[in-house]
Design a protein around this motif. Structure first.
Motif, PDB file in Angstrom:
ATOM      1  N   GLN A  54      10.615 -36.588  13.937  1.00  0.00           N
ATOM      2  CA  GLN A  54       9.743 -35.430  14.138  1.00  0.00           C
ATOM      3  C   GLN A  54       8.956 -35.130  12.870  1.00  0.00           C
ATOM      4  O   GLN A  54       9.504 -35.214  11.772  1.00  0.00           O
ATOM      5  CB  GLN A  54      10.592 -34.194  14.480  1.00  0.00           C
ATOM      6  CG  GLN A  54      11.254 -34.251  15.825  1.00  0.00           C
ATOM      7  CD  GLN A  54      10.272 -34.030  16.950  1.00  0.00           C
ATOM      8  OE1 GLN A  54       9.192 -33.487  16.748  1.00  0.00           O
ATOM      9  NE2 GLN A  54      10.647 -34.481  18.130  1.00  0.00           N
ATOM     10  N   SER A  60       8.080 -32.698  10.633  1.00  0.00           N
ATOM     11  CA  SER A  60       8.602 -31.343  10.427  1.00  0.00           C
ATOM     12  C   SER A  60       7.873 -30.672   9.271  1.00  0.00           C
ATOM     13  O   SER A  60       7.247 -31.356   8.448  1.00  0.00           O
ATOM     14  CB  SER A  60      10.093 -31.422  10.116  1.00  0.00           C
ATOM     15  OG  SER A  60      10.285 -32.174   8.940  1.00  0.00           O
ATOM     16  N   PRO A  61       7.951 -29.375   9.195  1.00  0.00           N
ATOM     17  CA  PRO A  61       7.360 -28.683   8.036  1.00  0.00           C
ATOM     18  C   PRO A  61       7.905 -29.255   6.732  1.00  0.00           C
ATOM     19  O   PRO A  61       7.193 -29.347   5.736  1.00  0.00           O
ATOM     20  CB  PRO A  61       7.824 -27.233   8.212  1.00  0.00           C
ATOM     21  CG  PRO A  61       8.148 -27.101   9.658  1.00  0.00           C
ATOM     22  CD  PRO A  61       8.593 -28.445  10.136  1.00  0.00           C
ATOM     23  N   GLU A  62       9.164 -29.651   6.759  1.00  0.00           N
ATOM     24  CA  GLU A  62       9.827 -30.235   5.591  1.00  0.00           C
ATOM     25  C   GLU A  62       9.054 -31.473   5.113  1.00  0.00           C
ATOM     26  O   GLU A  62       8.784 -31.636   3.933  1.00  0.00           O
ATOM     27  CB  GLU A  62      11.265 -30.607   6.008  1.00  0.00           C
ATOM     28  CG  GLU A  62      12.235 -30.679   4.859  1.00  0.00           C
ATOM     29  CD  GLU A  62      12.266 -29.385   4.056  1.00  0.00           C
ATOM     30  OE1 GLU A  62      12.251 -29.497   2.824  1.00  0.00           O
ATOM     31  OE2 GLU A  62      12.256 -28.270   4.672  1.00  0.00           O
ATOM     32  N   LEU A  89       5.990 -32.238   5.791  1.00  0.00           N
ATOM     33  CA  LEU A  89       4.618 -31.911   5.386  1.00  0.00           C
ATOM     34  C   LEU A  89       4.545 -31.299   3.996  1.00  0.00           C
ATOM     35  O   LEU A  89       3.479 -31.237   3.395  1.00  0.00           O
ATOM     36  CB  LEU A  89       3.984 -30.962   6.416  1.00  0.00           C
ATOM     37  CG  LEU A  89       3.812 -31.547   7.817  1.00  0.00           C
ATOM     38  CD1 LEU A  89       3.251 -30.492   8.771  1.00  0.00           C
ATOM     39  CD2 LEU A  89       2.900 -32.770   7.817  1.00  0.00           C
ATOM     40  N   LYS A  90       5.679 -30.840   3.525  1.00  0.00           N
ATOM     41  CA  LYS A  90       5.721 -30.133   2.239  1.00  0.00           C
ATOM     42  C   LYS A  90       5.175 -30.982   1.093  1.00  0.00           C
ATOM     43  O   LYS A  90       4.434 -30.488   0.249  1.00  0.00           O
ATOM     44  CB  LYS A  90       7.173 -29.736   1.945  1.00  0.00           C
ATOM     45  CG  LYS A  90       7.311 -28.270   1.553  1.00  0.00           C
ATOM     46  CD  LYS A  90       8.763 -27.935   1.380  1.00  0.00           C
ATOM     47  CE  LYS A  90       9.055 -26.590   2.031  1.00  0.00           C
ATOM     48  NZ  LYS A  90      10.485 -26.345   2.137  1.00  0.00           N
ATOM     49  N   LYS A  91       5.595 -32.256   1.101  1.00  0.00           N
ATOM     50  CA  LYS A  91       5.155 -33.141   0.001  1.00  0.00           C
ATOM     51  C   LYS A  91       4.533 -34.403   0.589  1.00  0.00           C
ATOM     52  O   LYS A  91       5.043 -34.948   1.547  1.00  0.00           O
ATOM     53  CB  LYS A  91       6.373 -33.549  -0.850  1.00  0.00           C
ATOM     54  CG  LYS A  91       6.885 -32.454  -1.754  1.00  0.00           C
ATOM     55  CD  LYS A  91       8.048 -33.010  -2.598  1.00  0.00           C
ATOM     56  CE  LYS A  91       8.958 -31.884  -3.047  1.00  0.00           C
ATOM     57  NZ  LYS A  91      10.340 -32.335  -3.123  1.00  0.00           N
ATOM     58  N   ASN A  99       6.568 -37.526   1.114  1.00  0.00           N
ATOM     59  CA  ASN A  99       7.472 -37.599   2.252  1.00  0.00           C
ATOM     60  C   ASN A  99       6.919 -38.453   3.387  1.00  0.00           C
ATOM     61  O   ASN A  99       7.650 -38.924   4.241  1.00  0.00           O
ATOM     62  CB  ASN A  99       7.747 -36.198   2.824  1.00  0.00           C
ATOM     63  CG  ASN A  99       8.679 -35.410   1.926  1.00  0.00           C
ATOM     64  OD1 ASN A  99       9.206 -35.970   0.963  1.00  0.00           O
ATOM     65  ND2 ASN A  99       8.870 -34.140   2.233  1.00  0.00           N
ATOM     66  N   TRP A 100       5.609 -38.564   3.470  1.00  0.00           N
ATOM     67  CA  TRP A 100       5.053 -39.311   4.593  1.00  0.00           C
ATOM     68  C   TRP A 100       4.117 -40.444   4.189  1.00  0.00           C
ATOM     69  O   TRP A 100       3.907 -41.376   4.936  1.00  0.00           O
ATOM     70  CB  TRP A 100       4.333 -38.373   5.563  1.00  0.00           C
ATOM     71  CG  TRP A 100       3.324 -37.426   4.949  1.00  0.00           C
ATOM     72  CD1 TRP A 100       3.550 -36.161   4.548  1.00  0.00           C
ATOM     73  CD2 TRP A 100       1.951 -37.705   4.660  1.00  0.00           C
ATOM     74  NE1 TRP A 100       2.414 -35.610   4.018  1.00  0.00           N
ATOM     75  CE2 TRP A 100       1.402 -36.543   4.089  1.00  0.00           C
ATOM     76  CE3 TRP A 100       1.125 -38.827   4.821  1.00  0.00           C
ATOM     77  CZ2 TRP A 100       0.082 -36.454   3.681  1.00  0.00           C
ATOM     78  CZ3 TRP A 100      -0.205 -38.726   4.423  1.00  0.00           C
ATOM     79  CH2 TRP A 100      -0.717 -37.549   3.848  1.00  0.00           C
TER      80      TRP A 100
END
Lengths: 505, 544
Positions: free
Chosen positions: A207, A209-211, A213-215, A218-219
């Motif tokens: 998913q 997640s906001p988590e 999207l934070k950094k 992360n993606w």
């Protein structure tokens, strides 16, 4: 990207987790992956959809204990209980034996038969005598062994078990059958290859997640697990207007676009407005309780001048008419009814018009009532729409013109007109439209020019008033493919949630 | 709706081939062709044309429509012979005051014709005759009766004769109580001190109108040649017209019409087949139909419909009951002209369309609630009494508005929407939850003995609590820019004490909101909690 890689990237965490253990049974997979059975089964199904495995479901007939079977497993079979008594007493009367063994008549009879067949007891002078050896007594019978071993797969029974089953099957509720589903995993080539190569996809994003999207890190550069977009998702329902009201709003739009103003009024009317003002004689059958809902109440009549004009219209005729020639009864006109047509609204409207308001066009959409039983094509409430054109220069050709235009707006190019009869219009006309899908003429309009006997008392002078009412209910049923009138207002939420929207351009 | 059936073979022999064009002609004459079978055909006759309720009547008018004949058909009426008289006794005045009579001779009946005339008689009874109340017709074989006839009323127990379809003589009262036809029409004579009868010169009772004829004198057979006809009832003019319909149909079957002299309180010689002159102006015809006919064309068209025309006047047949006004003739002109030949045309008048303001507001409310995921329901305006009262915990029957003689259990006008919303929840216990529904609709209340109709809104959420409904309502009011307040209610009704509030718009109480009491849910067999609100929209309409 090659297919195999794509599929590898579409595997969910659960699917990836069970992949190495596919050669094992489902219970083992559960144990090794620490997932519950439902989760494992679901993941297996997804793997099947993706072409990695085939799930072969076999159904097995299972022999199990019935209600009495379960009881006997605890307390012992009835024949065992009887044998114990006889073994203890050596010789015992039938009555005592049954009493002490606490067996029912059925059980006692069956036990006697069973023990005698096995030659373990004898019946002498009405008494039971033990004939089995202590070795025989201590040995468990085939039936007892079988009962203890249940449940068993029917197809895997040995000859002795089958023999025991045959005996026990004949007795009440000892044996019960059920069906067991067994799922076997058959790994297909794609699956084998994936297991062999291992999955080299690295970390996948599930998913977003906001988590995550934070950094950016992360993606960035990471892979998102691919979805199987062909799998159906669970249904959700939005709020919406009742489908009949969607159609009514469409009707309203049609009328207003053609320059008509909406009429609204009470559903409870005096007979005066519902019948008398429309030149319906007081002995007309429609005014009987058989057809119309009357209330046990009387209403008020409008001003005396109008009442007198209507009375004259009935009694001796106005505007050159002969009238109905009877004594018009004012009390009868006061009786309250549930309106039988929206034409009662047209009557009110005509009575309120001033010369400077003309020409004017009005419409109504509303519920009317008739005293009917309910079945697929009848109901006590029905929807009607109607329009009137009050224009000193209007004529019959104009009436047909309006009908044609309305039909065109409703999507019907071909219209035909036939003579008809309605009590308060003359000339009267019936309009059919050509239904291209069904290849037939469908009756849609009831129309006419209001009789002078109606118009003159209400308006003060006799001018042409064009009036027509399209059959609205039937149109709605046709659109939604509803065959039963009762389905219009049954408020079945499942129906309301699933029925299509009214879309007509 | 009355249909007539007749032989297709007869139609083709006497009128013309029933091809597609002929079928179209029949429908465009205003007699929809309902069925064409192998043997029979069936056409619908509208209630304004009882003169066409028989094959011969239909044929008479249709032949002139397809221009086989022209104008008004004339029938010769022979003068009354000796004793062709009917004496009216004053005793009938209070029960069935009028009769008109005729004699037709030289008939050749067969089964088809007997059936046609009996069917015509029954159809006139059912329609114009208002189920024999306004008018009833009797036809008798003349050879079985002795003229002159008298029409009088006697005490029911003094009337005794053998009615049709009976094996023994009965008194007037017995007929009403025991005879099947007597029972069916008993209400027409019930309570009258005297019942009317027709009696012949020898004192034999011919019939007791409007109930039944005598077996001895009241049955027509294929041997009957001459008949006596009477129409009895309450309105002279209708009686005359219907007598004319019957005698002209019999004359079409080959009979010769004879007058009878009616004497008593009034004097008449009937049947009177004199045509009626009704003014019809070319200008009015053209104006109403939007045509430019010449007078000659008008004459031709009226003649097609069986009328004559001379200088602004139509001569209308004595059996037409439907011509009250010039417009009735104008419709005949339109039919003769052919509805298919009119050029449809929309007049260039300018009017401005307008919706009812209340409907605009209702639609806006619906849109807002739909946005919140609510589903709209539409219920009937009539409701079974139990749903409105018992299940809502109301005992009193007062202030309910009941309709008379409902054919279903729906017999009360709803005074709120909440009872129906609960019924909807009860009917949908098997549908998916949550269920969020609303209805916008009309309710009926008695205020000071008068019925007041108003529009209401009800919202129901299940499973739901006060907060759920209040949130939806607050959003709705915010979108409408309306300030409302909720005060704790002292009356609980269907709601839980302490969880029911009165909704105020300014100083006006407009409704209630609350959680429905488990007792009420139990009575409705609803297994999920329900929170509801119901408000009257009258005050809200005033704000816009």
């Amino acid at each position: 990207m090659i297919e195999k890689q794509k599929i590898a990237e579409s595997l969910s965490p659960h699917e990836r987790k069970i992949l190495p253990y596919l050669e094992e049974g489902i219970s083992d997979i559960c144990q090794k992956t620490n997932l519950d059975r439902v989760a494992v089964l679901r993941a297996l199904e997804y793997l099947q959809n993706k072409g990695l495995i085939n799930l072969v479901v076999t159904r097995k007939k299972i022999v199990d204990v019935g209600v009495n079977g379960a009881l006997y497993r605890k307390k012992g079979l009835p024949e065992r209980r009887l044998l114990n008594i006889v073994a203890e007493r050596r010789i015992v009367s039938l009555e005592d034996a049954q009493k002490e063994s606490e067996l029912s008549d059925d059980e006692f009879k069956a036990s006697l038969g069973a023990l005698k067949r096995k030659a373990m007891i004898d019946l002498k002078n009405g008494k039971l005598v033990l004939s089995a050896s202590s070795e025989e007594i201590s040995k468990k019978t085939l039936e007892e062994l079988f009962l203890e071993d249940l449940p068993l797969a029917y197809d895997e029974l040995g000859p002795e078990q089958k023999f025991a089953l045959k005996i026990l099957e004949g007795r009440k509720n000892i044996i019960d059958y059920s069906e067991e589903k067994e799922t076997k995993i058959e790994i297909l080539d794609l699956g084998k290859s994936l297991i062999k190569d291992g999955i080299k996809v690295g970390e996948m994003i599930e998913q977003i997640s906001p988590e995550i999207l934070k950094k950016e890190q992360n993606w960035k550069g990471k892979k998102f697990r691919r979805y199987d977009l062909t799998v159906p998702v669970s249904r959700v329902y939005g709020g919406k207007r009742h489908f009949v009201n969607q159609a009514i709003d469409y009707g309203r739009k049609l009328w207003t676009e053609m320059g008509f103003e909406e009429m609204k009024g009470d559903m409870v009317q005096t007979s005066f407005w519902n019948f008398d003002a429309l030149f319906t004689a007081q002995d007309h059958p429609v005014r009987e309780m058989q057809d119309t809902f009357f209330l046990n109440l009387k209403g008020e009549l409008p001003d005396k001048k109008l009442v007198k004009a209507v009375k004259d219209s009935h009694e001796k005729g106005v505007a050159g008419s002969k009238g109905w020639k009877y004594n018009w009864n004012e009390e009868e006109a006061k009786r309250l009814v549930l309106r039988t047509h929206t034409t009662s609204l047209s009557a009110h409207t005509l009575a309120g018009l001033k010369p400077e308001d003309l020409p004017a066009k009005f419409f109504a959409i509303g519920i009317n009532f008739r005293n009917e039983t309910i079945d697929w094509c009848h109901g006590f409430e029905f929807l009607q729409t109607e329009g009137i054109v009050v224009d000193p220069n209007a004529n019959f050709r104009n009436l047909l013109g309006y009908l044609k235009q309305l039909a065109k707006k409703m999507g019907f190019e071909k219209v035909r007109f036939r003579p008809s009869y309605f009590p308060y219009t003359e000339p009267s006309v019936e309009g059919d439209v050509w239904n291209e899908d069904r290849k037939e003429w469908v009756e849609v309009f009831a129309a006419g020019i209001l009789r002078p006997e109606v118009v003159e008392p209400l308006l003060g002078k006799s001018i042409p008033v064009l009036a027509w009412g399209p059959g609205f209910g039937r149109m709605i049923m046709g659109y939604y493919d509803i065959k039963d009138l009762r389905d219009l207002y049954k408020n079945d939420l499942t129906q309301l949630r699933n029925i299509k929207g009214w879309v007509k351009v | 709706m009355a249909n007539i059936k007749f032989s297709k073979k007869l139609f083709e022999k006497e009128i013309g081939k029933l091809d597609e064009k002929m079928q179209d002609r029949i429908s465009m004459f205003g007699t929809p062709l309902d069925k064409v079978g192998a043997e029979e055909m069936e056409v619908e006759i509208f209630p304004n044309r009882p003169d066409m309720l028989s094959y011969h009547g239909f044929k008479r008018s249709f032949l002139s429509f397809i221009e086989e004949t022209k104008g008004l058909k004339e029938y010769k009426v022979e003068k009354a012979l000796k004793d062709y008289e009917v004496d009216i006794d004053s005793s009938v005045k209070d029960v069935r005051p009028f009769t008109v009579c005729a004699i037709v001779k030289g008939l050749k009946f067969d089964n088809d014709r007997i059936k046609e005339i009996v069917d015509l008689q029954e159809k006139i009874h059912a329609t114009v005759g208002r189920k024999r109340k306004k008018l009833a017709i009797g036809i008798y074989p003349l050879e079985k009766i002795s003229l002159p006839i008298s029409y009088k009323a006697l005490e029911p127990d003094r009337i005794k004769f053998l009615p049709l379809e009976s094996e023994k003589e009965m008194t007037g009262l017995e007929i009403l109580q025991r005879h099947p036809t007597g029972k069916e029409y008993a209400h027409l004579l019930a309570g009258k001190a005297k019942f009317p009868i027709f009696v012949d010169a020898k004192g034999a009772i011919l019939s007791m109108p409007p109930i039944i004829n005598s077996e001895m004198t009241g049955r027509i057979t294929d041997k009957t040649k001459d008949v006596f006809i009477e129409c009895s009832g309450s309105e002279m003019e209708v009686l005359k017209k219907c007598l004319n319909i019957i005698v002209c149909t019999l004359a079409d079957m080959g009979g010769k019409i004879y007058e009878m002299k009616i004497k008593g309180n009034y004097k008449e010689t009937t049947p009177d087949l004199k045509s009626e002159k009704i003014k019809v102006f070319l200008e009015n015809v053209n104006k109403l139909l939007g045509l430019t006919l010449t007078e000659k064309e008008l004459k031709t068209l009226l003649e097609k419909m069986g009328h004559n025309y001379l200088k602004g006047e139509a001569e209308v047949a004595s059996w037409r009951v439907d011509v009250l006004h010039e417009v009735d003739l104008i419709e005949d002109v339109a039919i003769a002209y052919g509805y298919e030949n009119f050029e449809a045309e929309i007049p260039q008048i300018s009017t401005i369309g307008k919706e009812n303001p209340e409907e605009i507001i209702k639609r806006k409310i619906a849109e807002i609630l739909v946005g919140l995921g609510l589903l709209e329901v539409v219920n009937y305006h009539l409701i079974p009494k139990a749903d409105l009262l018992a299940k809502m915990g109301e005992k009193a029957d007062k202030d309910i508005i009941e309709v008379e003689n409902s054919k279903t259990e729906y017999n009360i006008l709803r005074k709120n929407l909440s009872s129906y919303i609960l019924k909807n929840f009860a009917d949908n216990v098997d549908s998916e939850y949550p269920q969020k529904i609303f209805e916008l609709g009309r309710v009926f209340n008695l205020v000071g003995g008068k019925i007041v109709e108003s529009e209401k809104l009800t919202i129901g959420i299940s499973p739901g609590n006060y907060t759920d409904v209040r949130q939806a309502f607050d959003f709705l009011m915010k979108m409408l820019e309306l300030e409302i307040s909720v005060r704790e209610s002292s009356v609980n009704g269907i709601y839980v004490d302490g969880r029911v509030g009165e909704i105020y718009l300014g100083k006006n109480k407009i409704g209630e909101i609350g959680e429905v009491h488990p007792r009420v849910l139990r009575d409705w067999k609803i297994k999920m909690p329900v929170a509801m609100l119901e408000i009257d929209l009258t005050e809200i309409f005033k704000k816009f």
